[in-house]
Each structure stands twice: as C-alpha cells, then as structure tokens.
Design an enzyme around this catalytic site. Structure first.
Site, PDB file in Angstrom:
ATOM      1  CE  LYS A 271      -3.409   2.461   2.884  1.00  0.00           C
ATOM      2  NZ  LYS A 271      -4.330   2.378   4.051  1.00  0.00           N
ATOM      3  CG  ASP A 276      -5.718   7.696   4.691  1.00  0.00           C
ATOM      4  OD1 ASP A 276      -6.615   8.328   4.077  1.00  0.00           O
ATOM      5  OD2 ASP A 276      -5.934   6.663   5.358  1.00  0.00           O
ATOM      6  CE  LYS A 283      -7.044   8.413   8.060  1.00  0.00           C
ATOM      7  NZ  LYS A 283      -7.668   7.251   8.693  1.00  0.00           N
ATOM      8  CG  ASP A 294      -2.107   4.952   5.007  1.00  0.00           C
ATOM      9  OD1 ASP A 294      -1.972   3.866   5.599  1.00  0.00           O
ATOM     10  OD2 ASP A 294      -3.187   5.333   4.519  1.00  0.00           O
ATOM     11  CG  ASP A 353     -10.268   7.236   6.509  1.00  0.00           C
ATOM     12  OD1 ASP A 353      -9.161   7.201   5.933  1.00  0.00           O
ATOM     13  OD2 ASP A 353     -10.402   7.402   7.739  1.00  0.00           O
ATOM     14  CD  GLU A 355      -6.823   5.060   2.363  1.00  0.00           C
ATOM     15  OE1 GLU A 355      -7.838   5.145   3.077  1.00  0.00           O
ATOM     16  OE2 GLU A 355      -5.693   4.815   2.835  1.00  0.00           O
ATOM     17  NE  ARG A 357     -10.965  -1.273   3.383  1.00  0.00           N
ATOM     18  CZ  ARG A 357     -11.507  -1.384   4.594  1.00  0.00           C
ATOM     19  NH1 ARG A 357     -12.612  -2.057   4.764  1.00  0.00           N
ATOM     20  NH2 ARG A 357     -10.921  -0.834   5.642  1.00  0.00           N
TER      21      ARG A 357
HETATM   22  N1  BES Z   1      -4.531   4.093   6.848  1.00  0.00           N
HETATM   23  C1  BES Z   1      -5.684   3.832   7.613  1.00  0.00           C
HETATM   24  C2  BES Z   1      -5.492   2.752   8.665  1.00  0.00           C
HETATM   25  C3  BES Z   1      -4.573   3.050   9.821  1.00  0.00           C
HETATM   26  C4  BES Z   1      -5.100   3.418  11.044  1.00  0.00           C
HETATM   27  C5  BES Z   1      -3.216   2.933   9.697  1.00  0.00           C
HETATM   28  C6  BES Z   1      -4.251   3.669  12.109  1.00  0.00           C
HETATM   29  C7  BES Z   1      -2.353   3.189  10.771  1.00  0.00           C
HETATM   30  C8  BES Z   1      -2.892   3.539  11.982  1.00  0.00           C
HETATM   31  C9  BES Z   1      -6.824   3.385   6.693  1.00  0.00           C
HETATM   32  O1  BES Z   1      -6.806   3.902   5.415  1.00  0.00           O
HETATM   33  C10 BES Z   1      -8.073   3.882   7.316  1.00  0.00           C
HETATM   34  O2  BES Z   1      -8.300   5.051   7.294  1.00  0.00           O
HETATM   35  N2  BES Z   1      -8.846   2.984   7.886  1.00  0.00           N
HETATM   36  C11 BES Z   1     -10.043   3.312   8.527  1.00  0.00           C
HETATM   37  C12 BES Z   1     -11.146   2.670   7.733  1.00  0.00           C
HETATM   38  C13 BES Z   1     -12.520   2.972   8.182  1.00  0.00           C
HETATM   39  C14 BES Z   1     -12.828   4.426   8.163  1.00  0.00           C
HETATM   40  C15 BES Z   1     -13.467   2.273   7.259  1.00  0.00           C
HETATM   41  C16 BES Z   1      -9.956   2.791   9.941  1.00  0.00           C
HETATM   42  O3  BES Z   1      -9.401   1.715  10.131  1.00  0.00           O
HETATM   43  O4  BES Z   1     -10.391   3.487  10.857  1.00  0.00           O
HETATM   44 ZN    ZN Z   2      -5.010   4.526   4.733  1.00  0.00          ZN
HETATM   45 MN    MN Z   3      -7.893   5.714   5.227  1.00  0.00          MN
END
Ligand code: BES
Ligand code: ZN
Ligand code: MN
Length: 504
Positions: A271, A276, A283, A294, A353, A355, A357
C-alpha cells in the site's frame, strides 16, 4: 532523506583491551544464571559478575547501563556497556538484535566512537545467527528520524563496531556483509516512511524507487497516472483523483540470471498512500497525523527488492506499489460513488477513508495479470488490527495454508511476528452492496472485512495479506528504536525469498 552516520563493522576473536575514552565493551547480562554471558571476557568477567552480584544491574530486557571500571593496575578507565537480555528461556536472535540496537543507541548517546560487542555464550548457540543479529541490530539502532533538525557539532558518533566471536571465519564475514545490506535497506524504507507527506507525493516515491532500482539493477515497469486510468485501474485512480498529486503504479522487477519466463513469479504488493487524509470522509484531529506513514507497506516492498537485487536469489520477484494521495477536493470520489476495478469488479465506496483496499485491489489484480504464482501484500490497512493486536504482532490473512505457513516462518525468523486471522465468507455481509459487486466498508470487524474483500481479488492465487497498521510505527521512543517507523516487512520478505525455510 536520511542522515545516518555510516557504521563500519568488523570481526575479532580476541578479548578487547580498549584504552581510549571513546571506546566501550558491550556485555550481555541475563536475569538468570549464568548472568554474565560472553566468550573470553578475561579479567572483566569478575568485574561484571560483581556488578550483577551487587545488584547494580539486573539484566532485564530493554535495560542497559554504562559503567566505568579501573583499568589493569588501576590505570585508565574502561567503559562497560551492560545490556539486559532478560531470561535465558526467552533468548533468541530477535532479543539479541534489539539489544544490539539499544547498545548502538546508548553508545551514540554516550559519545562512544568504537564499541566492542561480546557475543553471548549460550548453550547450543549459533554464532552465525548471533553475529548477523548484532550487525543488523546495531545498524538499525543508529537510524535517526531527525532529518530536518538543524545540528550543531554534537561530538563523536559511533563509527566502529567490533563483534567479538570465538573465531573469525569467512562465513561470519559474509553474515556481516549480508546484515549490512539488509539493515541499510530497512533504514532506507524507514526514512521513506518517516518522510513528511508533502515531500513524498506519489511521483516522488516513484522517482526514489526508480533511482534505487537503477542503483541496484532492478527493472522499472511503473505506470503513470494516465496509464493507470486507461488500463481501468479504477480503485487506484479513484483514490488518487482528489489530489493535485497524481497517482502512480510503481512496479520493480527482479529477474535472476538465466531465468525463464515460465519460472515461478512471486509478487509483493505494498500500500502506497503517501498521505491519508481520509478524503471526503475526512479524518479528524490527531488521527491524521500518523498518516504520512500510510505508505509503509510500499516502502517495505521497495526495501525488500533492494535487498533481493543485492543477494541475488534464484527466484523471480516483482514489487508493486499502488501510490496515491488520499485528499478531499472537487475532483475527489464521494461516499456512495461506485468505482470499477482492474479485475472487473465494481466497488461501492461507502467511506473514502477505506482507501487502502481500493488501491490494493488493483495492485493484486495487476500482480495476477503479470502471472504471479504467489502474492504477499503489506498494508497499514485498518485501525481495527491495531485494536486487536497492538504493535507486537502483524495481522496475517490468507487463502492458502502452505503459503501462509511459509510467510509465518519467514516472519518468525525475521523477528517480525505475525498472528493469523480469518478470511471467511462468514463476514461477507460486511462487503455486500445493494448497488455494486462489493462495498468498501461495512462496520466492524473491519480488518476482517477488508481482508475478505482483498481475497476476492486474489481469487485462486496463493495470497497472504499482512495488516501492518500496528507494527509499522512506534508511537514512542523505545530502548532500541526512536519514535517513528520500524521498516516492518522488509526482513520478512527477504527471509521468504532468500532464507532457508520451507517453501510451498
Ligand atoms: N490508513 C488507515 C489505517 C490506519 C489506522 C493505519 C491507524 C495506521 C494507523 C486506513 O486507510 C483507514 O483510514 N482505515 C479506517 C477505515 C474505516 C474508516 C473504514 C480505519 O481503520 O479506521
Ligand atoms: Zn489509509
Ligand atoms: Mn484511510
């Protein structure tokens, strides 16, 4: 950008007698007997034992202490760096690697220029493994994140490491040079990951990947934003389109000499979200700060390729990094939009968010198009895996037991432990959409839903997904590492390709 001081590492088989104030001897101390563990410490053995007996140092893992002892005949002072290794039953190469990182950090803080490291003397010991762990650990320990801090002359740096083993052999010398190759690549990947988002948009990540590829002789087959769109990579294009910085698909290829096009090909997909924000599903607050990391999965893939190019295993390997900046704007995808992926499946974007996947679905589909016979993807994918496993285990998901076992073994040898989680249609409600083939978010448990979605793109190709959201970054300073990225994944992939373990 990294400002790490080069460390020269050599081997010796004699008890060191350092005489200069900027030298020290590192000695491993266990919590249980025999406490002082070194081959040939000479007259210092008694000194160290006395320190432990007096309760001055207990040998707990992650602790260290710099002490001064009078030299022979009371002349001069000798510095000892005591390193806690914990108990013998917990001892392994990763513990030693961390101790060596800690030693290098302590030596640097103590203005020591030359550290002599006594290998521990443990039953059934493996000097080659220990030597490699110490060489790797010390180089990893010197990684510093203060790229943009102005520096005054802060005095001497740790410049030399002498590893004291029972003999100085050709094999040990080879282990040291391999350790340097690996550690340099891990630190290179960490520096990419810690680079602020503004300095590392997708095109810059692509440029650095290409620069590295040229230096080490890898083939570059990257696609620019137009090609990404024209080829129908709607996941990567959809995530990237909100940003002024265009997305890219970074592709590096390693071909061993004499390889045939029909030989097996392993694909590593990382990835590569260079920042992000969450996109339109933005966020908030401090959740966003860490998101310059990220692209840690992408950095790990590039770092592994950098090692593979130098160690030259007999295995075709391709690295794929779908890179994009996830930003809100008038051009950004919106919640409810539907994208069409390279594999042909459509995905309803419930939350912009989620993204990772989306870009990975195209990365994995592309790996299959290129003929991959085994896929490992690495991604800082979900907050959910951080809740489940914290920063001590990477979440492993797979559609293939043997491939999962190979990656698990490689991760264990690398000291980057994984914990297997399920991929199962039990969770399919979470990815079912009324309007499209799938949706990208369906509530908790999200790490499991995300993995299930990715598995649809891996289809029947053996595939492992490593969710490194918890393990890619230290939130606080550690005895063996600074606050910042860990480079997790590089050594697992290297072990998988170049290590000794079982292969599917
Ligand atoms: N990059 C984040 C996941 C992440 C969270 C990485 C904390 C490192 C530390 C991912 O893209 C994301 O935003 N995930 C969200 C998805 C949700 C909003 C569907 C998450 O896990 O909160
Ligand atoms: Zn992310
Ligand atoms: Mn995200």
């Amino acid at each position: 950008m990294s400002n790490q001081h080069p460390l020269s590492i050599e081997l010796a088989n004699q008890t060191p007698h350092p005489s200069k104030p900027q030298e020290a001897i590192a000695v491993c101390i266990f919590e249980d007997a025999p406490h002082v563990s070194a081959i040939g410490l000479g007259d210092l053995q008694g000194d160290c034992e006395a320190l432990v007996r007096d309760g001055e140092f207990k040998g707990e893992a992650g602790t260290s202490q710099l002490v001064y002892r009078a030299g022979p005949n009371g002349l001069g002072a000798r510095r000892l760096l005591l390193l806690g290794l914990g108990s013998h039953s917990d001892f392994d190469a990763s513990g030693l690697r961390r101790a060596a990182s800690m030693a290098a950090r302590e030596a640097r803080a103590g203005r020591i220029k030359h550290l002599h490291f006594m290998l521990p003397d443990v039953e059934g010991g493996n000097e080659r493994l220990w030597t490699q762990a110490v060489a790797e650990g010390a180089s990893l320990g010197l990684y510093a994140v203060d790229f943009y801090r102005q520096k005054e002359d802060e005095g001497p740096e740790l410049e030399r490491l002498t590893i004291i083993a029972s003999a100085e052999t050709e094999a040990l010398r080879a282990d040291v040079s391999r350790a340097k190759v690996v550690a340099d690549a891990v630190n290179w990947a960490r520096a990419l990951t810690d680079e602020p988002g503004a300095f590392l948009p997708p095109r810059e990540l692509a440029r650095r990947a290409a620069e590295m590829a040229t230096e080490f002789g890898l083939r570059v087959e990257s696609l620019d934003a137009d090609e990404v769109r024209e080829r129908g990579m709607g996941g990567l294009w959809g995530v990237g389109r909100g940003s002024e910085e265009k997305p890219a698909l970074i592709v590096l290829r390693y071909e061993p000499e004499g390889a045939a096009r029909t030989d097996e090909l392993w694909a590593f997909v990382g990835k590569g979200i260079t920042f992000d924000t969450g996109g339109i599903s933005i966020k908030h607050g401090l959740d966003m700060y860490e998101m310059k990391t990220d692209m840690a999965g992408g950095a790990a893939v590039l770092g592994a390729l950098r090692v593979i190019a130098q160690l030259k295993p007999r295995r075709r390997v391709i690295g794929i990094v779908p890179a994009a900046e996830n930003m809100p704007s008038g051009h950004a995808i919106k919640p409810g939009d539907v994208i069409k992926t390279l594999a042909g499946y459509t995905i309803e974007v419930v939350d912009t968010d989620a993204e990772g996947r989306l870009v990975l679905s195209d990365g994995i589909a592309y790996a299959r198009q290129l003929g991959a016979s085994g896929i490992v993807d690495l991604a800082t994918l979900t907050g959910s895996i951080v809740v489940a496993l914290g920063d001590h285990r990477t979440g492993l998901f797979s559609n293939h037991d043997e491939w999962a076992q190979s990656v698990t073994e490689a991760a264990r040898r690398a000291g980057e432990p994984v914990w297997r989680m399920p991929v199962s249609d039990d969770y399919k409600k979470r990815i079912e959409s009324p309007i499209a083939d799938f949706k990208n978010y369906g509530g908790r448990p999200d790490a499991t839903a995300a993995a299930l979605l990715l598995s649809k793109f891996a289809a029947d190709t053996p595939w492992v997904h490593l969710d490194i959201a918890g393990t890619a970054w230290h939130e606080e300073d550690q005895p063996h590492a600074p606050k910042g990225s860990t480079g997790v994944g590089v050594r697992t992939l290297v072990e998988l390709v170049c290590g000794e373990g079982p292969k599917p």
